[in-house]
Motif scaffolding. Structure first.
Motif, PDB file in Angstrom:
ATOM      1  N   THR A 213      -8.267  -1.136   3.004  1.00 12.51           N
ATOM      2  CA  THR A 213      -8.296  -0.173   1.900  1.00 12.51           C
ATOM      3  C   THR A 213      -9.654  -0.096   1.203  1.00 12.51           C
ATOM      4  N   ASN A 214     -10.568  -0.975   1.573  1.00  8.87           N
ATOM      5  CA  ASN A 214     -11.884  -0.993   0.918  1.00  8.87           C
ATOM      6  C   ASN A 214     -13.002  -0.861   1.940  1.00  8.87           C
TER       7      ASN A 214
ATOM      8  N   ILE B 199      -4.199  -3.335   8.032  1.00 12.24           N
ATOM      9  CA  ILE B 199      -4.738  -2.169   7.332  1.00 12.24           C
ATOM     10  C   ILE B 199      -5.957  -2.588   6.514  1.00 12.24           C
TER      11      ILE B 199
ATOM     12  N   LEU C 247      -5.847   6.249   5.885  1.00 12.40           N
ATOM     13  CA  LEU C 247      -5.708   4.793   5.892  1.00 12.40           C
ATOM     14  C   LEU C 247      -5.972   4.277   7.301  1.00 12.40           C
TER      15      LEU C 247
ATOM     16  N   LYS D  36     -14.082   2.080  10.166  1.00 11.55           N
ATOM     17  CA  LYS D  36     -13.155   1.917   9.035  1.00 11.55           C
ATOM     18  C   LYS D  36     -13.680   2.657   7.815  1.00 11.55           C
TER      19      LYS D  36
ATOM     20  N   ASN E 264       0.816  -1.195   0.000  1.00 12.16           N
ATOM     21  CA  ASN E 264       0.000   0.000   0.000  1.00 12.16           C
ATOM     22  C   ASN E 264       0.861   1.262   0.000  1.00 12.16           C
TER      23      ASN E 264
ATOM     24  N   LEU F 279     -11.865   5.858   5.870  1.00  9.18           N
ATOM     25  CA  LEU F 279     -11.565   5.825   4.436  1.00  9.18           C
ATOM     26  C   LEU F 279     -12.261   6.974   3.706  1.00  9.18           C
TER      27      LEU F 279
END
Length: 242
Positions: free
Chosen positions: A109-110, A107, A209, A200, A2, A204
């Motif tokens: 990311t979506n 982590i 992050l 989360k 990432n 985002l």
């Protein structure tokens, strides 16, 4: 790897992005660089991250020279094996320090679709968080310190009773860390996964992050991270004075 995490680790470990992405272990003398993750700021004797099987280490000049000599050809995948940790701590004792903590980090990311129909979900931001200061039930969700700063809280309620709380701290401008507390009577209901997923998504949406750290032995917490869409990203340890 990432891009945000790569840039953050470069800052945190006093190196550059190309070095983080290289296959070689990296050892640097520690400097307080603007943009670093801040948590319990103190003298940095040594901190080590293992990412993609390589070692990133930064610390005081005499300590980092010893660590470089000993681990420059080491396999990062096994760096936090207990035998290696015992060996590291024995050597660190010569410098008046010891291992403080070692954690795996995740982590995401979506964003995730989250089902909340059975619960009343409430967001708390800024001064709204003050109502929870000193509430021992939320010691993982909130820090209530100057740095890092508590940014967001997300609570799950049912029939007016709070069942869990997730919080996010701005450990750096790029990365916000999540903490979670679930009330004992609500354990096993999926409250933790739901709240971590919700916060989360919020992180985002703000262009940050989200990351999640836990104990190596806290398998329940690790399952929450995985169920909420997080993936293992790196492991990290830091040292403190004896």
């Amino acid at each position: 790897m990432n891009d945000i995490l790569t840039r953050q680790l470069a800052i945190d470990f006093c190196t550059d992005v190309d070095s983080v992405l290289s296959k070689e272990n990296i050892f640097t003398e520690y400097k307080r660089i603007e943009g670093r993750r801040i948590f319990q700021e103190r003298e940095c004797f040594l901190k080590v991250a293992v990412v993609n099987g390589k070692i990133l280490a930064s610390g005081k000049k005499n300590i980092i020279e010893w660590v470089r000599d000993k681990y420059k050809n080491g396999n990062g995948a096994w760096f936090m094996d207990m035998e290696c940790l015992h060996e590291l701590e024995e050597g660190l004792s010569n410098f008046g320090c010891r291992i403080g903590q070692a954690h795996p980090f995740y982590i995401a990311t979506n964003q995730s679709d989250v089902e909340t129909k059975d619960y009343d979900i409430r967001f708390f931001v800024g001064k709204e968080l003050e109502q929870f200061r000193g509430d021992e039930r939320f010691g993982e969700a909130f820090i209530f310190d100057v740095l890092p700063k508590d940014e967001i809280g997300v609570g799950a309620y049912k029939n007016g009773k709070i069942l869990g709380m997730a919080g996010a701290t701005s450990d750096s401008d790029m990365m916000w860390q999540i903490g979670i507390n679930v009330m004992p009577e609500a354990e096993g209901l999926g409250i933790g996964t739901m709240l971590v997923s919700i916060i989360k998504n919020e992180i985002l949406s703000r262009g940050k992050l989200p990351f999640y750290g836990t104990s190596m032995s806290h398998t329940a917490s690790q399952r929450v991270a995985l169920a909420a869409g997080f993936t293992p990203a790196w492991a990290e340890l830091y040292c403190v004075s004896k």
